[in-house]
Design an enzyme around this catalytic site. Structure first.
Site, PDB file in Angstrom:
ATOM      1  N   SER A 102       0.802  -1.234   0.000  1.00 46.94           N
ATOM      2  CA  SER A 102       0.000   0.000   0.000  1.00 46.94           C
ATOM      3  C   SER A 102       0.832   1.280   0.000  1.00 46.94           C
ATOM      4  CB  SER A 102      -0.916   0.035   1.222  1.00 46.94           C
ATOM      5  OG  SER A 102      -2.214  -0.358   0.857  1.00 46.94           O
ATOM      6  N   LYS A 146       0.633   3.319  -2.985  1.00 47.50           N
ATOM      7  CA  LYS A 146      -0.508   4.216  -3.248  1.00 47.50           C
ATOM      8  C   LYS A 146      -0.090   5.682  -3.128  1.00 47.50           C
ATOM      9  CE  LYS A 146      -3.751   0.744  -1.486  1.00 47.50           C
ATOM     10  NZ  LYS A 146      -4.507   0.308  -0.297  1.00 47.50           N
ATOM     11  N   TYR A 176      -1.979  -1.981 -10.903  1.00 49.76           N
ATOM     12  CA  TYR A 176      -2.101  -1.921  -9.442  1.00 49.76           C
ATOM     13  C   TYR A 176      -1.343  -3.079  -8.777  1.00 49.76           C
ATOM     14  CZ  TYR A 176      -4.126  -2.031  -4.790  1.00 49.76           C
ATOM     15  OH  TYR A 176      -4.276  -2.077  -3.421  1.00 49.76           O
ATOM     16  N   TYR A 222      -4.469   3.153   7.376  1.00 48.44           N
ATOM     17  CA  TYR A 222      -5.747   2.419   7.321  1.00 48.44           C
ATOM     18  C   TYR A 222      -6.734   3.020   8.333  1.00 48.44           C
ATOM     19  CZ  TYR A 222      -2.523  -0.924   5.154  1.00 48.44           C
ATOM     20  OH  TYR A 222      -1.570  -1.503   4.371  1.00 48.44           O
ATOM     21  N   VAL A 244       0.884  -3.805   3.753  1.00 47.48           N
ATOM     22  CA  VAL A 244       0.710  -5.106   4.411  1.00 47.48           C
ATOM     23  C   VAL A 244       1.961  -5.993   4.373  1.00 47.48           C
ATOM     24  CG1 VAL A 244      -1.807  -5.243   4.229  1.00 47.48           C
ATOM     25  CG2 VAL A 244      -0.385  -6.102   2.367  1.00 47.48           C
TER      26      VAL A 244
END
Ligand code: GLU
Length: 331
Positions: A77, A80, A204, A256, A274
């Site tokens: 992540s 991102k 992605y 998160y 993660v």
């Protein structure tokens, strides 16, 4: 493990700082027992849950490395944040803010429910999977290679080398991607995607599978801490507006559905993944001069045992400890 620390301006070393970080890494390594490695992407379950490491690179070149700093891991992540930066640079900030909102969801990173519960005109933020897949759909290009090229170029510019794609992680994620495909189809259905779904998902999965090290995360954090500028030579790596917006999103949505707690108890813009990595950016602060890194630093943390929200459990606690002791909070 004692490694050299040095200030690139003065060559000065600070052994006490190294000893301090070594001691706290040893202490928090025991906390890895409170978490579990991610297993929904099967290959991530092969990580050693006992690993814990940290790299801190300061504005003046003072750096500290402690624990398991040599183990490569994938961005997951954390990518991102990178693709959001690249999309802002390629498409413009206002275009991106038309496509994705800047609101925390309070839901798990891979939630699909929040999109349906309230009528939304766009995904709520770029750092949950729905928003991140939407951001990836705005990257120019037809194939995943074309779309990722500016991502690799930015990383190469910041890191001084071109990171590799971890093909095993990519394939493992691709083969276990039902949930992300479900999110993708939902985004397609409601008209949030900017381009072809399959190319978007391929991009992605690959962006999440880029290999990095702790030094890499600390270096990216250092650039963000300096609003996009490399403090070593003054070179602009990304526009100031983009760096600042990314830090706001890191603070409000980067950890998160534990982002509020992290902002409260750590107070540093950060983005986790993660795989167990955390990228953190500590801007310069007006503080007690005796504190280390008052002129800002970038921090990378790695600890693949995750807590229930998906953040490195020992890594988060180590970061909280250091941020409290050294008054690193931006507030
Ligand atoms: N590749 C992961 C996924 O989409 C990234 C999630 C994360 O690191 O939070 O499920």
């Amino acid at each position: 493990m004692v490694q050299g620390i040095a200030n690139w301006n003065t060559g000065e070393t600070q052994e006490w700082l190294q000893q301090y970080v070594d001691d706290w890494v040893a202490f928090y390594r025991k906390h890895t027992n409170d978490g579990n490695v991610a297993s929904y992407i099967p290959i991530l379950a092969e990580a050693d849950p006992d690993d814990l490491g940290i790299t801190i690179i300061g504005n003046n070149g003072l750096s500290v490395r402690s624990g398991d700093t040599e183990i490569p891991f994938t961005l997951q992540s954390i990518s991102k944040a990178i693709t959001f930066i690249v999309a802002c640079m390629e498409r413009g900030v206002s275009y991106m803010l038309d496509n994705v909102d800047v609101e925390p969801t309070g839901e798990a990173f891979n939630s699909i429910m929040h999109l349906e519960m309230k009528p939304v005109k766009k995904p709520l933020n770029p750092f949950n999977n729905a928003g991140a897949i939407t951001v990836t759909s705005t990257l120019p290009g037809d194939t995943s290679e074309e779309r990722l090229e500016p991502v690799f170029q930015l990383l190469e510019k910041i890191l001084g080398y071109r990171p590799s794609l971890n093909v095993d992680v990519y394939e493992s994620e691709r083969e276990s991607s039902n949930r992300n495909r479900a999110i993708g189809y939902y985004l397609l259905e409601v008209g949030f995607l900017d381009s072809d779904l399959n190319a978007t998902l391929e991009t992605y999965f690959k962006q999440c599978s880029i290999n990095v090290t702790l030094d890499d995360l600390a270096r990216i954090g250092l650039i963000l801490a300096n609003d996009g500028m490399d403090p070593k030579n003054g070179e602009e790596m990304m526009p100031r507006q983009v760096a600042r917006l990314t830090k706001v999103l890191m603070l409000t949505c980067g950890m998160y559905d534990a982002s509020g707690k992290f902002a409260t108890y750590v107070g540093i813009p950060a983005k986790s993944g993660v795989s167990g990595g955390i990228l953190a950016a500590v801007p310069p602060r007006v503080r007690d001069e005796t504190m280390p890194f008052t002129d800002g630093c970038g921090i990378g943390v790695y600890g693949p045992a995750l807590g229930d929200k998906g953040n490195s459990i020992a890594g988060t606690r180590l970061l909280r400890h250091i941020a409290t002791q050294w008054d690193l909070s931006i507030f």
